[in-house]
Every structure is written in C-alpha cells, then in structure tokens.
Scaffold this motif. Structure first.
Motif, PDB file in Angstrom:
ATOM      1  N   VAL A  16       0.971  -1.149   0.069  1.00  0.00           N
ATOM      2  CA  VAL A  16       0.140   0.118  -0.131  1.00  0.00           C
ATOM      3  C   VAL A  16       0.812   1.305   0.062  1.00  0.00           C
ATOM      4  CG1 VAL A  16      -1.946   1.387   1.192  1.00  0.00           C
ATOM      5  CG2 VAL A  16      -1.802  -1.217   1.182  1.00  0.00           C
ATOM      6  N   GLY A  17       2.276   1.102   0.559  1.00  0.00           N
ATOM      7  CA  GLY A  17       2.892   2.411   0.454  1.00  0.00           C
ATOM      8  C   GLY A  17       2.579   3.222   1.622  1.00  0.00           C
ATOM      9  N   SER A  18       2.240   2.779   3.030  1.00  0.00           N
ATOM     10  CA  SER A  18       1.700   3.524   3.997  1.00  0.00           C
ATOM     11  C   SER A  18       2.735   4.704   4.161  1.00  0.00           C
ATOM     12  CB  SER A  18       1.591   2.817   5.061  1.00  0.00           C
ATOM     13  OG  SER A  18       2.726   2.125   5.371  1.00  0.00           O
ATOM     14  N   ARG A  19       4.130   4.529   4.171  1.00  0.00           N
ATOM     15  CA  ARG A  19       5.102   5.790   4.535  1.00  0.00           C
ATOM     16  C   ARG A  19       4.536   7.056   3.322  1.00  0.00           C
ATOM     17  NH1 ARG A  19       7.949   1.145   5.629  1.00  0.00           N
ATOM     18  NH2 ARG A  19       8.747   1.123   7.724  1.00  0.00           N
ATOM     19  N   LEU A  20       4.089   6.730   2.174  1.00  0.00           N
ATOM     20  CA  LEU A  20       3.824   7.751   1.189  1.00  0.00           C
ATOM     21  C   LEU A  20       2.454   8.276   1.433  1.00  0.00           C
ATOM     22  CD1 LEU A  20       6.069   6.685  -1.773  1.00  0.00           C
ATOM     23  CD2 LEU A  20       6.660   8.023   0.237  1.00  0.00           C
ATOM     24  N   TRP A  21       1.583   8.009   2.603  1.00  0.00           N
ATOM     25  CA  TRP A  21       0.301   8.744   2.510  1.00  0.00           C
ATOM     26  C   TRP A  21       0.549  10.237   2.537  1.00  0.00           C
ATOM     27  CZ3 TRP A  21      -2.121  11.987   6.012  1.00  0.00           C
ATOM     28  CH2 TRP A  21      -3.442  12.162   5.603  1.00  0.00           C
ATOM     29  N   PRO A  22      -0.172  11.168   2.103  1.00  0.00           N
ATOM     30  CA  PRO A  22      -1.376  10.876   1.437  1.00  0.00           C
ATOM     31  C   PRO A  22      -1.249  10.735   0.221  1.00  0.00           C
ATOM     32  CG  PRO A  22      -1.198  13.198   1.783  1.00  0.00           C
ATOM     33  CD  PRO A  22       0.025  12.541   2.383  1.00  0.00           C
ATOM     34  N   LEU A  23       0.046  10.871  -0.603  1.00  0.00           N
ATOM     35  CA  LEU A  23       0.023  10.415  -1.937  1.00  0.00           C
ATOM     36  C   LEU A  23      -0.458   9.167  -2.214  1.00  0.00           C
ATOM     37  CD1 LEU A  23       3.532  11.885  -3.235  1.00  0.00           C
ATOM     38  CD2 LEU A  23       1.312  12.843  -3.463  1.00  0.00           C
ATOM     39  N   SER A  24      -0.024   8.194  -1.520  1.00  0.00           N
ATOM     40  CA  SER A  24      -0.280   6.600  -1.923  1.00  0.00           C
ATOM     41  C   SER A  24      -1.566   6.500  -0.760  1.00  0.00           C
ATOM     42  CB  SER A  24       0.906   5.895  -1.370  1.00  0.00           C
ATOM     43  OG  SER A  24       0.719   4.531  -1.483  1.00  0.00           O
ATOM     44  N   ARG A  25      -2.640   5.879  -1.621  1.00  0.00           N
ATOM     45  CA  ARG A  25      -3.947   5.311  -0.918  1.00  0.00           C
ATOM     46  C   ARG A  25      -4.320   4.132  -1.396  1.00  0.00           C
ATOM     47  NH1 ARG A  25      -7.044  10.296   0.378  1.00  0.00           N
ATOM     48  NH2 ARG A  25      -5.441  12.010   0.299  1.00  0.00           N
ATOM     49  N   LYS A  26      -5.253   3.465  -0.606  1.00  0.00           N
ATOM     50  CA  LYS A  26      -5.592   1.875  -0.967  1.00  0.00           C
ATOM     51  C   LYS A  26      -5.862   1.959  -2.683  1.00  0.00           C
ATOM     52  CE  LYS A  26      -5.991   0.885   3.870  1.00  0.00           C
ATOM     53  NZ  LYS A  26      -7.050   0.547   4.869  1.00  0.00           N
ATOM     54  N   SER A  27      -6.567   2.793  -2.803  1.00  0.00           N
ATOM     55  CA  SER A  27      -7.294   2.796  -4.153  1.00  0.00           C
ATOM     56  C   SER A  27      -6.223   3.045  -5.116  1.00  0.00           C
ATOM     57  CB  SER A  27      -8.498   3.799  -4.241  1.00  0.00           C
ATOM     58  OG  SER A  27      -7.875   5.318  -4.022  1.00  0.00           O
ATOM     59  N   ARG A  28      -4.995   3.663  -4.896  1.00  0.00           N
ATOM     60  CA  ARG A  28      -3.847   4.123  -5.624  1.00  0.00           C
ATOM     61  C   ARG A  28      -2.869   4.091  -5.143  1.00  0.00           C
ATOM     62  NH1 ARG A  28      -3.529   5.225 -11.226  1.00  0.00           N
ATOM     63  NH2 ARG A  28      -5.768   5.382 -11.458  1.00  0.00           N
ATOM     64  N   PRO A  29      -1.902   2.926  -4.729  1.00  0.00           N
ATOM     65  CA  PRO A  29      -0.752   2.802  -3.914  1.00  0.00           C
ATOM     66  C   PRO A  29       0.268   3.376  -4.831  1.00  0.00           C
ATOM     67  CG  PRO A  29      -2.007   0.828  -4.288  1.00  0.00           C
ATOM     68  CD  PRO A  29      -2.439   1.540  -5.061  1.00  0.00           C
ATOM     69  N   LYS A  30       1.259   3.571  -4.084  1.00  0.00           N
ATOM     70  CA  LYS A  30       2.323   4.441  -4.726  1.00  0.00           C
ATOM     71  C   LYS A  30       3.119   3.870  -6.090  1.00  0.00           C
ATOM     72  CE  LYS A  30       6.393   2.067  -2.376  1.00  0.00           C
ATOM     73  NZ  LYS A  30       7.711   2.402  -1.703  1.00  0.00           N
ATOM     74  N   GLN A  31       2.917   2.507  -6.208  1.00  0.00           N
ATOM     75  CA  GLN A  31       3.716   1.985  -7.522  1.00  0.00           C
ATOM     76  C   GLN A  31       2.795   2.306  -8.819  1.00  0.00           C
ATOM     77  OE1 GLN A  31       2.596   0.319  -4.923  1.00  0.00           O
ATOM     78  NE2 GLN A  31       1.543  -1.624  -5.256  1.00  0.00           N
ATOM     79  N   TYR A  32       1.442   3.025  -8.572  1.00  0.00           N
ATOM     80  CA  TYR A  32       0.603   3.475  -9.694  1.00  0.00           C
ATOM     81  C   TYR A  32       0.356   4.874 -10.007  1.00  0.00           C
ATOM     82  CZ  TYR A  32      -0.841  -1.459  -9.261  1.00  0.00           C
ATOM     83  OH  TYR A  32      -0.906  -2.729  -9.103  1.00  0.00           O
ATOM     84  N   LEU A  33       1.197   5.658  -9.062  1.00  0.00           N
ATOM     85  CA  LEU A  33       1.285   7.030  -9.265  1.00  0.00           C
ATOM     86  C   LEU A  33       2.164   7.508 -10.243  1.00  0.00           C
ATOM     87  CD1 LEU A  33       1.770   7.907  -5.452  1.00  0.00           C
ATOM     88  CD2 LEU A  33      -0.509   8.018  -6.435  1.00  0.00           C
ATOM     89  N   ASP A  34       1.417   8.401 -11.168  1.00  0.00           N
ATOM     90  CA  ASP A  34       2.363   8.897 -12.610  1.00  0.00           C
ATOM     91  C   ASP A  34       3.350  10.203 -11.844  1.00  0.00           C
ATOM     92  OD1 ASP A  34       1.290   7.135 -14.089  1.00  0.00           O
ATOM     93  OD2 ASP A  34      -0.189   8.394 -14.814  1.00  0.00           O
ATOM     94  N   LEU A  35       4.063   9.782 -10.811  1.00  0.00           N
ATOM     95  CA  LEU A  35       4.842  10.928 -10.137  1.00  0.00           C
ATOM     96  C   LEU A  35       6.045  11.068 -10.834  1.00  0.00           C
ATOM     97  CD1 LEU A  35       4.953  10.859  -6.456  1.00  0.00           C
ATOM     98  CD2 LEU A  35       4.049  12.811  -7.903  1.00  0.00           C
ATOM     99  N   PHE A  36       6.666   9.828 -11.350  1.00  0.00           N
ATOM    100  CA  PHE A  36       8.145   9.945 -12.002  1.00  0.00           C
ATOM    101  C   PHE A  36       8.061   9.872 -13.343  1.00  0.00           C
ATOM    102  CE2 PHE A  36       6.792   7.525  -8.154  1.00  0.00           C
ATOM    103  CZ  PHE A  36       7.405   8.259  -7.203  1.00  0.00           C
TER     104      PHE A  36
END
Length: 335
Positions: A16-36
């Motif tokens: 879930v990427g809990s250390r990257l909350w609030p960017l990382s959420r259960k509905s869109r964990p960090k591995q799916y964020l188009d941040l990079f």
C-alpha cells in the motif's frame, strides 16, 4: 543460456505504501502514481525487464489488479494475472508464481515500486543471476551501499556467498556495516528456478507450501479463494527461505536503486531529476500553487485533494504511524 526454457518476470504489487500517505492510498498505491517522469513505478518496473524476460506474471490483490491491467493493456502485453483476495506476505505470493510455472522456468521476482537507474549494470546483474539460477541457486540482489541507510535491510556476504541477512539497522550499526565493506543493501529482488524455490519452501515452511498449493489448485483464472488463502501463514520469503536455505547466492551490483519507501527517498529522487526546492531545501509535491516556507528547512509539503502533509524530511519514517492511526479510526482518507 541455451538450456533455459523460459524466463518469467514476476511483479509483486501487493504493498500500500503507507509511508507515502497521502499520495499513496489504498485505491491508488504508490506504484501506480504517475509521479515519476510521467510514468508510474509499476510501468517502469515492467519496462526495464521487457528485454530480459519472455513472460510477465503479476501477483497483485483484488484492490489493485485493475490498475496493473490498465498499464499492461496500454502496452498490449499478454500476462499471467494472479489475484490475491487477502495479503499473505511474500512467501505465499512467490509460491503462487512458482506453482503457476514449470519447474525449470526461471523467475525474476521484483517489487513494483522501486526506482532503478544504470541499465547496463542492471542488465549485467540480471544475466549473472540467471546464470546462477540455471545452476540451481536462489539468487538475491545486493546493492553496493552509497550511505549508511537505516531504512533498508542488509546482506553480509563473502564473495557471492551470503553470511547473514540483517534487519534495518540503527545509525551506529549502519555506519559499522559500511565501514566493514562487505555489506550490501537488500533489494528484495530474487531469481531462481520455480522448482528449486518450491523445494526449499517445502523443506523449511511445509505449511506455507501445502496451504499455498491447495489455494493455487483451487483458484479460478488466477483468482484465489479467500478462505483457503486465510489458512496460509503470513510470512516473508526472507524468513521462510532466504535466511535458511543453503542454496542462496548474492549478486552484487552498482546500479542506482531506491525502494522509495519514504518521503526522504522520494525527495532525494525528485531532486536528482530536477524537481525544485527553495534555498533552504524545502520541497512541494502535488501542487503548482505558490507555496512559501518561512523559518523552515528540509521540510516537505505534500498536497492532495483531500489531505495535506507537512513534515521534516528526517521524520519520514514516522508517516507509517500516522497511517496506522488513521487505519485504527477507519478513516476514509486512506481509501
């Protein structure tokens, strides 16, 4: 290399990427964020192995399998989808991938949320690992450390033999590890023949082996049954196999690697690709609104539609406690 029938890239997408909350959420964990660089970490993970492997397998969960599907459909990739109904840690996830393979197939197992640069070194490490795996070894990837990092586990090694696995150290131990020179960061990536991994799992954790086998044999189109999954002990592959097997080898590599497990590592990565900071090292993530920091340094302001986070960079590991607190309150801010 000629005798290798198939190389499968197994992507684990459970976190879930809990250390990257609030960017990382259960509905869109960090591995799916188009941040990079406009791509998600999941897409980058898939991209970097597409020339090495000839099959892709995704072990995900019921909440995120559609996110993986969207990326792989966009790239027109056929893949094997294994969908967990409940998280059972990495030993079970990897066992499912092995049960879905032929005994001689070589699996390269990677998390879906790591940043890696230095593709030449990465590919060389992969080829070395595939060679060792084809001889019946279980290979783990160690990264030559660039600093005494306390957020990673370490591998103590002698040549390509593993002497011991170490948990995340405190600052003093981390410095000690670096000074000794034979410690590597544990990347959480592995390479092995499916049958070899299953034999070792059966020897050291027969219950995980048996219960995972039953769950796999009763799965339908890769979907695992909830009750059968709940019967599987939740244990990491490190405890189950890596720390006990006599077949482990380590491939040491110099490629740049980060698990982006905290805002501190995201901060370092974003700086490396030119993300702006002010003269006191303060950074804004998630908004283009004008933001001023007065009397602060090394502070990260994270902005999302429903929640903001302001933290000093060195307290990045503490975000996990905040996440746990919100979880106890059953907060919708985690969704």
């Amino acid at each position: 290399m000629e005798n290798i029938k198939s190389i499968t890239h197994v992507i684990l997408t459970g976190g879930v990427g809990s250390r990257l909350w609030p960017l990382s959420r259960k509905s869109r964990p960090k591995q799916y964020l188009d941040l990079f660089d406009g791509k998600s970490l999941f897409e980058m993970t898939f991209d970097r192995n597409r020339n090495i492997a000839d099959r892709v397998m995704v072990v995900g969960n019921i909440d995120n399998c559609h996110l993986s599907r969207a990326v792989l459909e966009k790239t027109n990739t056929a893949y094997i989808d294994i969908i967990e109904t409940t998280p059972r840690n990495t030993a079970a996830a990897i066992a499912f991938a092995a049960f879905a393979s032929k005994s001689d197939d070589i699996l390269i197992v990677t998390p879906s949320d790591h940043i890696i640069d230095g593709m030449e070194q990465y590919e060389a490490a992969m080829q070395e690992a595939i060679e060792k795996a084809s001889k019946g070894f279980i290979v783990t990837f160690g990264i030559v450390p660039t600093k005494p990092e306390t957020g990673y586990g370490y591998i103590e090694r002698k040549g390509d033999d593993v002497v011991s696995f170490r948990e995340k150290p405190n600052q003093v131990s981390a410095r000690d590890f670096i000074a000794k020179g034979n410690f590597l960061w544990n990347s959480g990536m592995f390479c092995f023949k499916a049958g070899v991994l299953l034999e070792e799992l059966k020897a050291f954790q027969p219950e995980v082996y048996e219960k995972s086998k039953i769950a796999w044999e009763n799965s339908s189109k890769g979907n695992l049954d909830l009750d059968l999954s709940l019967a599987i002990p939740s244990i990491s592959i490190d405890y189950a196999v890596m720390e006990r097997s006599k077949k482990i080898k380590v491939v040491s590599s110099q490629f740049t690697w980060s698990d982006l497990g905290s805002f501190e590592s995201v901060y370092d990565y974003l700086i490396s690709i030119g993300h702006p900071v002010d003269e006191n090292g303060n950074m804004v993530i998630g908004t283009s609104n004008y933001t001023a920091f007065i009397g602060m340094k090394d502070t990260i302001f994270v902005c999302t539609d429903t929640a903001n986070l302001i933290l000093k960079k060195e307290f990045s590991q503490d975000v996990k406690s905040l996440f746990s607190e919100l979880e106890r309150e059953n907060s919708s801010l985690l969704d």
